[in-house]
Design an enzyme around this catalytic site. Structure first.
Site, PDB file in Angstrom:
ATOM      1  N   ARG A  81      -1.897   8.848  -6.099  1.00  0.00           N
ATOM      2  CA  ARG A  81      -2.276   9.235  -4.575  1.00  0.00           C
ATOM      3  C   ARG A  81      -3.668   9.221  -4.743  1.00  0.00           C
ATOM      4  NH1 ARG A  81      -0.695  15.195  -2.102  1.00  0.00           N
ATOM      5  NH2 ARG A  81      -1.670  14.973   0.083  1.00  0.00           N
ATOM      6  N   HIS A 116       0.697  -1.242  -0.075  1.00  0.00           N
ATOM      7  CA  HIS A 116       0.050   0.081   0.144  1.00  0.00           C
ATOM      8  C   HIS A 116       0.721   1.284   0.067  1.00  0.00           C
ATOM      9  CE1 HIS A 116      -3.901   2.127   1.707  1.00  0.00           C
ATOM     10  NE2 HIS A 116      -3.556   3.006   0.739  1.00  0.00           N
ATOM     11  N   GLU A 154       1.335   2.468   3.810  1.00  0.00           N
ATOM     12  CA  GLU A 154       0.879   3.832   2.995  1.00  0.00           C
ATOM     13  C   GLU A 154       1.788   5.014   3.798  1.00  0.00           C
ATOM     14  OE1 GLU A 154      -3.488   5.801   2.142  1.00  0.00           O
ATOM     15  OE2 GLU A 154      -3.280   4.647   4.159  1.00  0.00           O
TER      16      GLU A 154
END
Length: 328
Positions: free
Chosen positions: A65, A6, A278
């Protein structure tokens, strides 16, 4: 090998985001600007790549994004143009750093537009750009949930293409226009939870047994309320979750405290957890209680003292199983 499932290109060059601003402002749209390889290297080397090296991550599955996908802005043509530029930019990152990044595409979704029109971009990204998956927005309206559930047959053209191409989707919303929801604090987590409940209620994976979906951010509320979901499945006359969902649904470790990671691993089988962070994403600060970045999720996984086999699954083998087009 440690694979982070991720990652988003949150540090894309300013010229890229400036073009998007001009597109959203309306009026004459300038040509998409030239962006040099050096500009891309600069945007990656001292941010994403530096942190990967510091934290011992070898490869990041990398997509545009998420908050900037902005499917609710403009029309189908605007979404298509923006999506292609975003995916092309990620492809350039993967070509410049082939040992460190594998591409995942955003889709040119737009409210009210059939998802079948996104299939061509998925095919382009997989077959021409070498991408290994896609991000699927279950709410292209930006927080108003005007699309049918993910289990509705209107989504099947995309799912059938995913199965044919042997790529998964991460179920990931974008920005939100509904003032009731904070984008990353509630909208994202609401979407994760909502997606899981939709899947629980239907027979999507009976129809498409080869379909694989990753629900990010640790599954939202799912692990914390696993008993509720088990109980609801029983009340609704559905088979146990282990039989209907866990062969096709996976969760990442984008959970930013130790207790949350502990619970995730206690509730969800290791076969269904993919390492993810992330990083350079939604939560970028340093936890004053630990002195470490909230999104340094490897620290939490390391603290679990997992059996070696489970550790290998979470760090690498599950990612290769869910994203079989990975070749690094």
């Amino acid at each position: 090998m440690i694979i982070d499932c991720h990652g988003h290109y949150t540090t894309a060059p300013g010229a890229h985001t400036a073009w998007r601003d001009a597109q959203l402002a309306g009026g004459p749209l300038p040509p998409y600007p030239p962006i040099s390889d050096d500009a891309i290297r600069e945007s990656i080397e001292d941010s994403q790549l530096r942190l990967m090296r510091e934290r011992g991550v070898d490869l990041t599955i990398f997509s545009p994004r998420a908050s900037a996908m902005g499917h609710h802005f403009g029309d189908e043509a605007a979404s298509t143009a923006w999506t292609r530029h975003c995916n092309d930019l990620v492809a350039r990152v993967t070509r410049l750093f082939p040992a460190n990044f594998a591409g995942v595409c955003q889709l040119p979704q737009s409210p009210g537009v059939p998802i079948a029109r996104s299939v061509a971009e998925l095919r382009r990204c997989v077959e021409e750009l070498g991408f290994v998956g896609c991000n699927l927005n279950p709410d292209p309206s930006g927080g108003h949930w005007t699309s049918p559930p993910l289990t509705d047959r209107s989504w099947y053209p995309l799912y059938e293409a995913m199965v044919e191409l042997d790529v998964p989707a991460m179920v990931h919303v974008s920005a939100v226009t509904n003032a009731n929801f904070h984008a990353t604090g509630s909208h994202y987590l609401n979407a994760d939870t909502t997606a899981f409940m939709q899947l629980l209620q239907a027979d999507l994976f009976r129809d498409l047994p080869g379909l694989r979906l990753v629900i990010p951010h640790g599954g939202g509320a799912v692990p914390y309320h696993w008993g509720r979901f088990r109980g609801l499945a029983d009340m609704l006359g559905r088979p146990p979750l282990e039989e209907t969902l866990l062969g096709n649904v996976f969760f990442d470790t984008c959970v930013y405290h130790q207790a949350g990671i502990d619970l995730l691993f206690e509730v969800v089988p290791a076969d269904n957890i993919l390492f993810g962070s992330e990083m350079v994403g939604a939560v970028r600060g340093i936890d004053p209680r630990t002195g470490h970045h909230f999104d340094d999720t490897r620290r939490y996984v390391e603290a679990l003292d997992l059996p070696a086999d489970d550790r290998a699954k979470v760090y690498e083998r599950n990612a290769r199983r869910v994203y079989p087009r990975l070749v690094v």
